[in-house]
Design a protein around this motif. Sequence first.
Motif, PDB file in Angstrom:
ATOM      1  N   THR A  62       0.725  -1.426  -0.124  1.00 48.82           N
ATOM      2  CA  THR A  62      -0.083   0.067  -0.016  1.00 48.82           C
ATOM      3  C   THR A  62       0.798   1.318   0.017  1.00 48.82           C
ATOM      4  OG1 THR A  62      -0.272   0.184   2.446  1.00 48.82           O
ATOM      5  CG2 THR A  62      -1.920  -1.108   1.335  1.00 48.82           C
ATOM      6  N   ARG A  63       2.154   1.217   0.391  1.00 46.55           N
ATOM      7  CA  ARG A  63       3.060   2.507   0.483  1.00 46.55           C
ATOM      8  C   ARG A  63       3.041   3.151  -0.646  1.00 46.55           C
ATOM      9  NH1 ARG A  63       5.544   2.550   5.057  1.00 46.55           N
ATOM     10  NH2 ARG A  63       6.035   0.424   5.905  1.00 46.55           N
ATOM     11  N   PRO A  64       3.244   2.773  -1.893  1.00 50.54           N
ATOM     12  CA  PRO A  64       2.976   3.536  -2.934  1.00 50.54           C
ATOM     13  C   PRO A  64       1.892   4.442  -3.347  1.00 50.54           C
ATOM     14  CG  PRO A  64       4.108   1.562  -3.666  1.00 50.54           C
ATOM     15  CD  PRO A  64       3.597   1.492  -2.258  1.00 50.54           C
ATOM     16  N   PHE A  65       0.678   3.498  -3.064  1.00 55.64           N
ATOM     17  CA  PHE A  65      -0.591   4.310  -3.274  1.00 55.64           C
ATOM     18  C   PHE A  65      -0.736   5.528  -2.274  1.00 55.64           C
ATOM     19  CE2 PHE A  65      -0.678  -0.180  -4.894  1.00 55.64           C
ATOM     20  CZ  PHE A  65      -1.453   0.086  -5.909  1.00 55.64           C
ATOM     21  N   LEU A  66      -0.134   5.202  -1.048  1.00 52.77           N
ATOM     22  CA  LEU A  66      -0.520   6.273   0.086  1.00 52.77           C
ATOM     23  C   LEU A  66       0.541   7.333  -0.300  1.00 52.77           C
ATOM     24  CD1 LEU A  66      -0.649   4.039   3.212  1.00 52.77           C
ATOM     25  CD2 LEU A  66      -2.338   4.595   1.675  1.00 52.77           C
ATOM     26  N   ASP A  67       1.587   7.111  -0.950  1.00 56.76           N
ATOM     27  CA  ASP A  67       2.628   8.163  -1.155  1.00 56.76           C
ATOM     28  C   ASP A  67       1.826   8.988  -2.357  1.00 56.76           C
ATOM     29  OD1 ASP A  67       4.214   7.569   0.795  1.00 56.76           O
ATOM     30  OD2 ASP A  67       5.630   6.293  -0.587  1.00 56.76           O
ATOM     31  N   CYS A  68       1.324   8.263  -3.267  1.00 55.29           N
ATOM     32  CA  CYS A  68       0.717   9.032  -4.352  1.00 55.29           C
ATOM     33  C   CYS A  68      -0.375   9.787  -3.953  1.00 55.29           C
ATOM     34  CB  CYS A  68       0.282   7.850  -5.596  1.00 55.29           C
ATOM     35  SG  CYS A  68      -0.118   8.511  -6.679  1.00 55.29           S
ATOM     36  N   LEU A  69      -1.094   9.390  -3.152  1.00 54.87           N
ATOM     37  CA  LEU A  69      -2.325  10.231  -2.656  1.00 54.87           C
ATOM     38  C   LEU A  69      -1.669  11.511  -1.611  1.00 54.87           C
ATOM     39  CD1 LEU A  69      -4.973   7.583  -1.134  1.00 54.87           C
ATOM     40  CD2 LEU A  69      -5.247   9.235  -3.116  1.00 54.87           C
ATOM     41  N   GLY A  72      -1.011  14.510  -3.710  1.00 54.92           N
ATOM     42  CA  GLY A  72      -2.098  15.369  -4.116  1.00 54.92           C
ATOM     43  C   GLY A  72      -2.868  14.582  -5.334  1.00 54.92           C
ATOM     44  N   HIS A  73      -2.302  13.325  -5.670  1.00 55.97           N
ATOM     45  CA  HIS A  73      -3.173  12.927  -6.936  1.00 55.97           C
ATOM     46  C   HIS A  73      -4.515  12.558  -6.237  1.00 55.97           C
ATOM     47  CE1 HIS A  73       0.323  12.446  -9.590  1.00 55.97           C
ATOM     48  NE2 HIS A  73       1.142  12.280  -8.593  1.00 55.97           N
ATOM     49  N   SER A  74      -5.336  12.319  -7.391  1.00 58.33           N
ATOM     50  CA  SER A  74      -7.006  11.920  -6.904  1.00 58.33           C
ATOM     51  C   SER A  74      -7.291  10.496  -6.673  1.00 58.33           C
ATOM     52  CB  SER A  74      -7.868  12.513  -7.889  1.00 58.33           C
ATOM     53  OG  SER A  74      -7.650  11.786  -9.019  1.00 58.33           O
ATOM     54  N   SER A  75      -6.090   9.699  -7.323  1.00 64.67           N
ATOM     55  CA  SER A  75      -6.203   8.170  -6.964  1.00 64.67           C
ATOM     56  C   SER A  75      -4.867   7.851  -6.710  1.00 64.67           C
ATOM     57  CB  SER A  75      -6.465   7.591  -8.326  1.00 64.67           C
ATOM     58  OG  SER A  75      -6.185   6.222  -8.379  1.00 64.67           O
ATOM     59  N   GLY A  76      -4.831   6.767  -5.782  1.00 68.86           N
ATOM     60  CA  GLY A  76      -3.770   6.346  -5.294  1.00 68.86           C
ATOM     61  C   GLY A  76      -2.784   5.491  -6.311  1.00 68.86           C
ATOM     62  N   GLU A  81       5.016   4.379  -9.516  1.00 64.29           N
ATOM     63  CA  GLU A  81       5.317   3.247  -8.377  1.00 64.29           C
ATOM     64  C   GLU A  81       4.079   2.374  -8.101  1.00 64.29           C
ATOM     65  OE1 GLU A  81       7.762   6.799  -8.135  1.00 64.29           O
ATOM     66  OE2 GLU A  81       5.398   6.561  -7.952  1.00 64.29           O
ATOM     67  N   SER A  82       2.862   2.989  -7.981  1.00 64.23           N
ATOM     68  CA  SER A  82       1.626   1.948  -7.756  1.00 64.23           C
ATOM     69  C   SER A  82       1.452   1.436  -9.155  1.00 64.23           C
ATOM     70  CB  SER A  82       0.422   3.299  -7.484  1.00 64.23           C
ATOM     71  OG  SER A  82       0.789   4.196  -6.636  1.00 64.23           O
ATOM     72  N   VAL A  83       1.556   1.840 -10.210  1.00 65.64           N
ATOM     73  CA  VAL A  83       1.249   0.953 -11.208  1.00 65.64           C
ATOM     74  C   VAL A  83       2.315  -0.142 -11.274  1.00 65.64           C
ATOM     75  CG1 VAL A  83       1.382   0.965 -13.948  1.00 65.64           C
ATOM     76  CG2 VAL A  83       0.427   2.809 -12.944  1.00 65.64           C
ATOM     77  N   GLU A  84       3.614   0.053 -10.855  1.00 59.63           N
ATOM     78  CA  GLU A  84       4.271  -1.146 -10.666  1.00 59.63           C
ATOM     79  C   GLU A  84       3.732  -2.342  -9.992  1.00 59.63           C
ATOM     80  OE1 GLU A  84       8.263   0.192  -9.862  1.00 59.63           O
ATOM     81  OE2 GLU A  84       8.233   1.595 -11.447  1.00 59.63           O
ATOM     82  N   VAL A  85       3.330  -1.879  -8.693  1.00 57.34           N
ATOM     83  CA  VAL A  85       2.760  -2.961  -7.598  1.00 57.34           C
ATOM     84  C   VAL A  85       1.396  -3.256  -8.384  1.00 57.34           C
ATOM     85  CG1 VAL A  85       1.540  -3.137  -5.360  1.00 57.34           C
ATOM     86  CG2 VAL A  85       3.541  -1.437  -5.715  1.00 57.34           C
ATOM     87  N   TYR A  86       0.725  -2.621  -8.906  1.00 56.61           N
ATOM     88  CA  TYR A  86      -0.497  -3.335  -9.915  1.00 56.61           C
ATOM     89  C   TYR A  86      -0.137  -4.568 -10.593  1.00 56.61           C
ATOM     90  CZ  TYR A  86      -4.307  -0.117  -8.572  1.00 56.61           C
ATOM     91  OH  TYR A  86      -5.405   0.711  -8.008  1.00 56.61           O
ATOM     92  N   GLU A  87       0.944  -4.046 -11.431  1.00 57.40           N
ATOM     93  CA  GLU A  87       1.400  -4.859 -12.554  1.00 57.40           C
ATOM     94  C   GLU A  87       2.039  -6.404 -11.672  1.00 57.40           C
ATOM     95  OE1 GLU A  87       4.094  -2.450 -14.843  1.00 57.40           O
ATOM     96  OE2 GLU A  87       2.405  -1.904 -16.098  1.00 57.40           O
ATOM     97  N   ARG A  88       2.737  -6.250 -10.794  1.00 59.28           N
ATOM     98  CA  ARG A  88       3.271  -7.166  -9.919  1.00 59.28           C
ATOM     99  C   ARG A  88       2.185  -8.151  -9.354  1.00 59.28           C
ATOM    100  NH1 ARG A  88       3.731  -7.654  -5.045  1.00 59.28           N
ATOM    101  NH2 ARG A  88       3.964  -5.604  -4.493  1.00 59.28           N
ATOM    102  N   LYS A  89       1.094  -7.622  -8.764  1.00 56.57           N
ATOM    103  CA  LYS A  89       0.120  -8.022  -8.119  1.00 56.57           C
ATOM    104  C   LYS A  89      -0.689  -8.957  -9.099  1.00 56.57           C
ATOM    105  CE  LYS A  89      -1.125  -8.602  -4.465  1.00 56.57           C
ATOM    106  NZ  LYS A  89      -1.024  -9.698  -3.478  1.00 56.57           N
ATOM    107  N   LEU A  90      -0.803  -8.341 -10.273  1.00 60.18           N
ATOM    108  CA  LEU A  90      -1.507  -9.129 -11.471  1.00 60.18           C
ATOM    109  C   LEU A  90      -0.387 -10.327 -11.776  1.00 60.18           C
ATOM    110  CD1 LEU A  90      -2.903  -6.231 -13.747  1.00 60.18           C
ATOM    111  CD2 LEU A  90      -4.089  -7.941 -12.374  1.00 60.18           C
ATOM    112  N   LYS A  91       0.515 -10.296 -11.919  1.00 60.92           N
ATOM    113  CA  LYS A  91       1.476 -11.361 -12.403  1.00 60.92           C
ATOM    114  C   LYS A  91       1.351 -12.340 -11.392  1.00 60.92           C
ATOM    115  CE  LYS A  91       4.982  -8.873 -15.019  1.00 60.92           C
ATOM    116  NZ  LYS A  91       6.341  -8.416 -15.035  1.00 60.92           N
TER     117      LYS A  91
END
Length: 122
Positions: A62-69, A72-76, A81-91
């Motif tokens: 969750t860290r990269p998502f929280l850092d993204c928020l 000031g981004h509207s989505s974590g 860095e969050s996209v990388e976590v998403y891609e790793r999780k999908l794999k």
Amino acid sequence: MRIGELAERTGVSPRSLRYYEQHGLLSARRAANGYRHYSEEDVRLVSEIRALLSVGFTLEDTRPFLDCLRRGHSSGGACAESVEVYERKLKEIDEEIRALLARRAEVAAQLAQSCPGCFVRG
């Protein structure tokens, strides 16, 4: 807001909130009386943690998502860095699916061998 209110608003126990704080995901300010004090941003952060945990991400994921928020981004999930976590999780999920399909095929083969007339669904 105090920890009880944050817990109520997010559906997370005070114990979990303290756990998130211990792991550096939340940082409560302390009032003069020593009570933890949280902001509206913390409601958003806890909601993000909760949503990610509910679909199988680890607390560390969750860290990269929280850092993204926090940036000031509207989505974590809006940051690289969050996209990388998403891609790793999908794999990881794809690997789990492959392993489950292989196990299913093996069990179906054992059933077919043990009970030639039995119907194997799926």
